[in-house]
Design a protein around this motif. Structure first.
Motif, PDB file in Angstrom:
ATOM      1  N   ILE A  25     -48.216  55.616 -22.315  1.00  0.00           N
ATOM      2  CA  ILE A  25     -47.697  54.477 -23.264  1.00  0.00           C
ATOM      3  C   ILE A  25     -46.804  55.230 -24.278  1.00  0.00           C
ATOM      4  O   ILE A  25     -47.159  56.228 -24.772  1.00  0.00           O
ATOM      5  CB  ILE A  25     -48.677  53.667 -24.302  1.00  0.00           C
ATOM      6  CG1 ILE A  25     -49.578  52.566 -23.117  1.00  0.00           C
ATOM      7  CG2 ILE A  25     -48.154  52.703 -25.231  1.00  0.00           C
ATOM      8  CD1 ILE A  25     -50.504  51.779 -23.874  1.00  0.00           C
ATOM      9  N   LYS A  26     -45.555  54.758 -24.335  1.00  0.00           N
ATOM     10  CA  LYS A  26     -44.596  55.108 -25.210  1.00  0.00           C
ATOM     11  C   LYS A  26     -44.111  54.144 -26.279  1.00  0.00           C
ATOM     12  O   LYS A  26     -44.263  52.977 -25.972  1.00  0.00           O
ATOM     13  CB  LYS A  26     -43.329  55.414 -24.545  1.00  0.00           C
ATOM     14  CG  LYS A  26     -42.979  56.748 -24.113  1.00  0.00           C
ATOM     15  CD  LYS A  26     -41.588  56.772 -23.241  1.00  0.00           C
ATOM     16  CE  LYS A  26     -41.334  57.811 -22.194  1.00  0.00           C
ATOM     17  NZ  LYS A  26     -39.826  57.736 -21.659  1.00  0.00           N
ATOM     18  N   SER A  27     -44.247  54.126 -27.536  1.00  0.00           N
ATOM     19  CA  SER A  27     -43.789  53.366 -28.423  1.00  0.00           C
ATOM     20  C   SER A  27     -42.219  53.775 -28.666  1.00  0.00           C
ATOM     21  O   SER A  27     -42.064  54.777 -29.158  1.00  0.00           O
ATOM     22  CB  SER A  27     -44.521  53.047 -29.718  1.00  0.00           C
ATOM     23  OG  SER A  27     -44.195  54.129 -30.691  1.00  0.00           O
ATOM     24  N   ARG A  28     -41.262  52.850 -28.610  1.00  0.00           N
ATOM     25  CA  ARG A  28     -39.841  53.096 -29.148  1.00  0.00           C
ATOM     26  C   ARG A  28     -39.383  52.189 -30.231  1.00  0.00           C
ATOM     27  O   ARG A  28     -39.608  51.020 -30.060  1.00  0.00           O
ATOM     28  CB  ARG A  28     -39.258  52.858 -27.732  1.00  0.00           C
ATOM     29  CG  ARG A  28     -37.567  53.197 -27.828  1.00  0.00           C
ATOM     30  CD  ARG A  28     -36.905  52.413 -26.573  1.00  0.00           C
ATOM     31  NE  ARG A  28     -36.995  50.995 -26.596  1.00  0.00           N
ATOM     32  CZ  ARG A  28     -36.465  50.134 -27.174  1.00  0.00           C
ATOM     33  NH1 ARG A  28     -35.362  50.568 -27.860  1.00  0.00           N
ATOM     34  NH2 ARG A  28     -36.469  48.727 -27.276  1.00  0.00           N
ATOM     35  N   THR A  29     -38.917  52.866 -31.229  1.00  0.00           N
ATOM     36  CA  THR A  29     -38.110  52.136 -32.148  1.00  0.00           C
ATOM     37  C   THR A  29     -36.811  51.607 -31.960  1.00  0.00           C
ATOM     38  O   THR A  29     -36.335  52.630 -31.168  1.00  0.00           O
ATOM     39  CB  THR A  29     -38.189  53.027 -33.549  1.00  0.00           C
ATOM     40  OG1 THR A  29     -39.630  53.472 -33.911  1.00  0.00           O
ATOM     41  CG2 THR A  29     -37.654  52.348 -34.735  1.00  0.00           C
TER      42      THR A  29
END
Length: 506
Positions: free
Chosen positions: A244-248
């Motif tokens: 999982i990547k969280s991207r702003t």
């Protein structure tokens, strides 16, 4: 000049390319170093530093191969020669490059030199025309990709430029180059160009958003961790391999939303997106993406208006992903679900198809990609599409006034058409002009990128044979209307003269 300062770049070429490519790159470095010997950038570093940095972006971030890397290294040599040498000397230089590095490298470097010679004017209403003009110089799609890499390197080192140049380059990056990058699906390049441009064009707004993002970072991380607990448990239970990547959201996107919706930073609800990236064979992609989607929507309520399925029908630039926006703890969260392959394509454009999972960047694969890129540019209805032929296939040319305004004319237009296009009185009194500084007659046909100056005389008036010179309806109609008026005037004068004579003869 010692090329050992580029050893990191040479090592990256060694690790990903054949011995033949390494040899070509080394030869290009030595040849360019010899010709750019005394040339320096604004901060006093060698000009070749820029060319090598562009070549590095071209192979590692855009995903192009040998000829593109070599052309990137040589592009400043050709650009400066194009500006400074006589036509004969320039021809001799391109012949030498052709003999050493091949026809394709010459084509790419000359295309880049043509784009660099454009005098871009900072004006919103001209942006579309300029974008089309830039692409019209790209007979080979690699020209436009290397130009994007070139502009990205310039933006990354924008601090070394004088203040007025920073603003101009930022405006061009935001309004011209970021748009072209978006068109090609090069999203990471697009976002970086826009963010850096915003930093220089709207520094206060930029700093404000950066500060707000830092302020809310801890709270955001804690919320994401809580949000993911049930989702991750279920995915593991189902045996799905994922990360999982969280991207702003990019700073530019947040700023645009604040401007459009007239809301403060806190009013932009989708500040970040979570990306579930699944590792699976190609044939299982669709099924596993939908499985992950159902896991997310089992725990959180989706917003049906914000569902996007680009897996069943990918975007024209190759983008594939499932997007949904779900509600959690009273706020909206965007979740993107895709596979490793889709993620590589989304980040790096179509190039990633061929570099994914160690596919060797051979001539065959880069040909497949460039072929796909040509198709992409042709499929779309936007006028950008028709510009990968040697000339714009839509039959248009773009011509400049001496102060940098751009006019669009049909192919085959003469200097006289240009004069009428600017103003009727200019056309009517036109006696000739200068094209790219050389004297020119009203009949001379103009070409893409010409800079045209009009000369007039108050004794000049439109002639009937001008109708065989012009091709635009505007010029044709104005000449006809002038000739009709002249005829009416002569008829009136003749009548008055005859009446006077008859009176005298009683």
């Amino acid at each position: 000049m010692d090329i050992s300062r580029y050893d990191d770049f040479r090592a990256s070429v060694r690790s990903g390319f054949s011995a033949r490519t390494q040899q070509a790159v080394d030869e290009a470095l030595a040849w360019a170093a010899e010709r750019l010997g005394g040339e320096l950038r604004y901060d006093g570093s060698p000009m070749l530093d820029h060319a090598v940095a562009v070549a590095s972006i071209v192979i590692s971030e855009v995903g192009l191969g040998r000829n593109s890397a070599v052309a990137s290294i040589l592009h400043d040599v050709v650009r400066l020669a194009h500006k400074r040498l006589s036509a004969a000397e320039f021809l001799a230089l391109t012949d030498e490059i052709r003999a050493r590095f091949g026809e394709e490298v010459v084509g790419i470097t000359v295309g880049l030199a043509n784009i660099s010679a454009l005098r871009l004017k900072v004006a919103k209403e001209q942006a579309d025309n300029f974008r089309d003009l830039i692409v019209s110089y790209s007979e080979d799609p690699r020209v436009i990709l290397i130009k994007l890499a070139d502009r990205l390197e310039v933006m990354r080192s924008l601090d070394i430029f004088p203040r007025e140049k920073r603003r101009k380059k930022s405006w061009e990056a935001m309004n011209l180059y970021a748009q072209i990058a978006h068109k090609l699906g090069l999203y990471s390049i697009k976002s970086e160009l826009e963010d850096i441009a915003l930093k220089y064009l709207e520094p206060k707004d930029y700093e404000h958003i950066v500060a707000k993002l830092e302020e809310s970072a801890d709270e955001r991380r804690a919320f994401i961790a809580r949000f993911l607990v049930p989702v991750e448990e279920r995915l593991k239970k189902l045996g799905i391999k994922y990360h999982i990547k969280s991207r702003t959201k990019s700073i530019f996107s947040i700023w645009t939303k604040m401007q459009k919706q007239h809301v403060p930073f806190e009013g932009v609800y989708d500040i970040f997106a979570l990306r579930i990236i699944i590792d699976c064979p190609r044939e299982e992609e669709k099924q596993l993406c939908w499985t992950a989607y159902s896991v997310v929507t089992d725990f959180y309520t989706p917003n049906p208006k914000r569902m996007r399925d680009w897996i069943s029908i990918p975007k024209s630039n190759g983008y594939e992903s499932l997007h949904t926006t779900v509600s959690a703890e009273g706020r909206w969260v965007e979740v993107q679900i895709r596979t490793e392959r889709m993620d590589a394509v989304a980040e790096r454009g179509i190039a990633a198809h061929w570099r994914y999972k160690g596919v060797n960047q051979g001539a065959q694969t880069s040909e497949m990609w460039l072929g796909r890129l040509r198709e992409l540019m042709e499929d779309t209805t936007h006028s950008l599409a028709q510009r990968f032929d040697a000339k714009p296939a839509s039959g248009e040319i773009f011509v400049f006034t001496p102060n940098g305004d751009l006019r669009k004319l049909p192919e085959g237009a003469a200097l006289l058409d240009f004069a009428f296009d600017i103003h009727t009185s200019l056309g009517a009194t036109c006696v000739g002009g200068k094209v790219n500084g050389r004297p020119s007659s009203i009949r001379d046909v103009l070409h893409n990128g010409d800079i045209v100056e009009i000369q007039t005389s108050k004794n000049q008036t439109p002639k009937a044979d001008w109708l065989s010179v012009v091709v635009t309806s505007k010029a044709r109609n104005k000449i006809k209307s002038f000739l009709r008026e002249e005829q009416a005037k002569h008829t009136r004068m003749g009548r008055e003269e005859l009446e006077r004579k008859l009176k005298n003869w009683k």
